[in-house]
Enzyme design. Structure first.
Site, PDB file in Angstrom:
ATOM      1  N   CYS A 108       0.895  -1.151   0.000  1.00  0.00           N
ATOM      2  CA  CYS A 108       0.000   0.000   0.000  1.00  0.00           C
ATOM      3  C   CYS A 108       0.931   1.197   0.000  1.00  0.00           C
ATOM      4  O   CYS A 108       1.486   1.553   1.038  1.00  0.00           O
ATOM      5  CB  CYS A 108      -0.911  -0.006   1.219  1.00  0.00           C
ATOM      6  SG  CYS A 108      -1.883   1.503   1.377  1.00  0.00           S
ATOM      7  N   CYS A 111      -0.464   4.545   2.111  1.00  0.00           N
ATOM      8  CA  CYS A 111      -0.577   4.456   3.573  1.00  0.00           C
ATOM      9  C   CYS A 111      -0.117   3.051   3.946  1.00  0.00           C
ATOM     10  O   CYS A 111       1.041   2.736   3.673  1.00  0.00           O
ATOM     11  CB  CYS A 111      -1.969   4.804   4.088  1.00  0.00           C
ATOM     12  SG  CYS A 111      -3.363   4.131   3.191  1.00  0.00           S
ATOM     13  N   SER A 112      -0.957   2.206   4.509  1.00  0.00           N
ATOM     14  CA  SER A 112      -0.498   0.849   4.830  1.00  0.00           C
ATOM     15  C   SER A 112      -1.677  -0.097   4.955  1.00  0.00           C
ATOM     16  O   SER A 112      -1.739  -0.925   5.856  1.00  0.00           O
ATOM     17  CB  SER A 112       0.317   0.848   6.131  1.00  0.00           C
ATOM     18  OG  SER A 112       1.469   1.671   5.998  1.00  0.00           O
ATOM     19  N   CYS A 113      -2.632  -0.015   4.008  1.00  0.00           N
ATOM     20  CA  CYS A 113      -3.828  -0.843   4.068  1.00  0.00           C
ATOM     21  C   CYS A 113      -3.478  -2.325   3.951  1.00  0.00           C
ATOM     22  O   CYS A 113      -2.584  -2.711   3.196  1.00  0.00           O
ATOM     23  CB  CYS A 113      -4.788  -0.466   2.943  1.00  0.00           C
ATOM     24  SG  CYS A 113      -5.362   1.241   3.039  1.00  0.00           S
TER      25      CYS A 113
END
Lengths: 208, 210, 210, 208
Positions: A108, A111-113
């Site tokens: 991701c 962000c960090s999904c």
């Protein structure tokens, strides 16, 4: 940059976090004591039930049950829910099946999904600027540095989690696991393999 | 916004470092910061997840890059709660005993894009081009695919259009697609062999090839 | 490299803050850092200015953005002197009494571009396109003009090609141009009215319109 | 980011700078004591002789001497050298003449190059990521925030110092300065005006 010259150091991050909790508590947005109750329940859920071992079970089932595998690839969300794995950040789960000539990797970049119900909260490296900046541009090099050599004859396909799809890699089942039980197979599947930065090998074990 | 968070393709970062047997949280405050965000979104409904993502993107770039993941979380949550008038910066700084850096203000944004509930315009196998746009507010179309052509791999469900939702504009669902890009179309001479990238894109981000 | 130093167009930075009656140097160490660089380039000839620029670009992005200008200078100078074997990191850290962050290593780069002394290929008024390249090493073609067409405003003198000089490759002079770009070709919908940008570009960065 | 978790704080920048000077001194690359002599001479040069007041003299001369102005626009390097202003970062000086419908602004987006012989070392704001990131993309907005309103009828042309040209803006001469001497005119020219983020006005004075 004159503001940087004279900038005071921020309060410690631990103090800032407590300050926010205490300020919220004081507002009485929830009945007394309930803020901490909700917090505790949330964290217990992530520590105990919503973690990547769920994904390992999904992979092991798909390796041993061809019909489940077909359902997983057709509708990842429903197939994960069959095993009881559903919830936030798992509303649209897409399983990516590795093939001998095609290797999937998940990132991701903005962000960090992550697919929480089957992968849990992602590890630090997945959330790092290093991984996010580099893996879409130089995946073979990044995987090499992380210990996985993917020959140039094999396509690397990087999936950038920019919208609501949440991905899980269905890795290649290692040879020499014929006759293994689902539990045995689940025990060698790692979080890294389900993100695509490692292969499943016989050496991997529960401590990973 | 073309913010610092849009990291893909930026060179100069060091190696990806993995930690064996990494715990879910390293420090109590990390769990607390995470939990506060879950609480504010899911229970208090103080903001939505698009607003949350954008609040982090609005951190000053040097702060964004030097902060750990959960410091970014905490900063985003606190910024939104201050912006929405639920807490004040002053009380946070008083309680914390020092400066409490927050995100920069959001740009004002007007609605763009399609109406809710329309049928998908593209089909599997279509070649599409990502529009060369530079939205002032939140967007989920990363810079590295803008202006680049790719192939529709899957037509995925309609989801809430984040450029609107992140700015409190009326929510609407819009078709999305998994679009497959060849690395050489993205990174030119720097691309590796047999490498592809799939990006999931809302229909407003795409245009037909003319 | 597409490094963090290539800042043009990145959104999210705060206001430009000016300091009234700003001194040339704010602290003695700033003057010292500046002077050491002048000394190393001009007197010791330990490295050239292109190597110097690149050494700063190779700082870790979070360090680059959080460091002040003269901290970047000092870091670049120290990195080059360590890389060239003139000092060691260990002695610097021993003397400083703590960690001394340096730049990341340079990529290995092979020579590209033209031979020295060739005549300029383009003339005033020509439309040229900036090549869509992503060099692994030092380059002076910023990302925001790559792939974009502009107009040759001036043919400027041949100068040393920095992509070579910064990596110790044989130096060669190559024609340069002031190329004028329309803002809307650079920033699309985000461009202002009646805004243009001039970028001075080496000929190797350019290609003819086909 | 695990390396960030455990990273030790760097030594202070003052200590790092001294450490580098002392290490160099000890190598004996220059005769004893000469390193400090060279450093002192360099710094004195920038504090005293190579600064933006030189540029102000160039501008005042160009405003009062049409032939000099023509030479300056044709060959900035030679015209500045005529007044004794030459040296490092001044090998190819280009003067940009403002016109009623065209306003020039200088930046160096990738580092902070400046025409040292006529502008001296640049101020902090010119070297800041804020200015470098923003002025090529939103010049009118940045200038507005810096106190200069350029009407939309006037073209803003931003010059990015990417190669060896070193720019100096020749600003518009303010009305009501007819008959002023070169010295008087030089006293109202500011560094900011020669970078293009301010106009020359009668209020500007030596303290700027």
């Amino acid at each position: 940059m004159s503001h940087q010259r004279h900038a005071k150091q921020p309060a410690s991050i631990a103090k800032r976090t407590s300050a926010l909790r205490d300020a919220l508590n004081e507002k009485g947005l929830l009945p007394e004591g309930q803020l901490d109750t909700v917090l505790d329940a949330t964290l217990a859920q992530f520590e105990e039930t919503m973690n990547w071992r769920n994904g390992a079970k999904v992979v092991a089932r798909a390796w041993t049950d061809p019909e489940y595998r077909a359902r997983l690839l057709a509708d990842g969300t429903a197939a994960c829910a069959e095993l009881g794995f559903e919830g936030p950040q798992g509303e649209y789960i897409v399983a990516l099946e590795d093939e001998p000539e095609l290797h999937h990797v998940i990132v991701c970049t903005q962000c960090s999904c992550t697919a929480w119900p089957v992968l849990g909260l992602p590890p630090d490296w997945y959330k790092s600027p290093e991984y996010r900046a580099r893996v879409a541009r130089e995946p073979r090099k990044v995987l090499h540095q992380m210990g996985l050599d993917v020959p140039e004859t094999i396509e690397i396909r990087v999936w950038d989690t920019t919208a609501e799809s949440r991905f899980i890699v269905l890795p290649l089942r290692p040879p020499a696991t014929e006759g293994w039980s689902e539990e045995q197979l689940a025990s060698i599947v790692t979080r890294e393999a389900m993100i695509g930065v490692a292969m499943v090998t016989l050496e991997a074990s529960a401590e990973k | 916004m073309d913010g610092i968070h849009d990291l893909a393709g930026v060179s100069g970062f060091g190696p990806v470092e993995m930690e064996p047997n990494e715990p879910t949280f390293h420090e109590p405050w990390e769990a607390l910061a995470f939990g506060l965000n879950i609480l504010c979104i899911g229970v208090l409904r103080a903001y939505n997840v698009d607003e949350y993502r954008h609040s982090i993107e609005r951190m000053l770039p040097a702060h964004y890059l030097s902060a750990s993941y959960y410091e970014r979380t905490l900063t985003g949550v606190a910024s939104l709660l201050v912006e929405k008038g639920i807490v004040t910066r002053e009380e946070l700084e008083n309680r914390a005993g020092g400066p409490f850096p927050l995100a920069q203000p959001a740009a004002s944004v007007v609605a763009d894009g399609r109406a809710s509930g329309e049928k998908p315009r593209y089909q599997v196998g279509d070649t599409v081009r990502v529009r060369n746009i530079h939205p002032a507010g939140h967007t989920r179309v990363p810079r590295y695919v803008r202006g680049v052509c790719g192939e529709v791999l899957h037509v995925t469900p309609p989801f809430s259009y984040p450029d609107a939702a992140a700015h409190g504009l009326p929510p609407r669902d819009e078709p999305t697609y998994h679009v497959l890009f060849q690395a050489e179309d993205l990174w030119a001479d720097a691309a590796g062999h047999r490498e592809t990238v799939v990006v999931q894109l809302w229909e407003t981000y795409l245009e037909e090839i003319r």
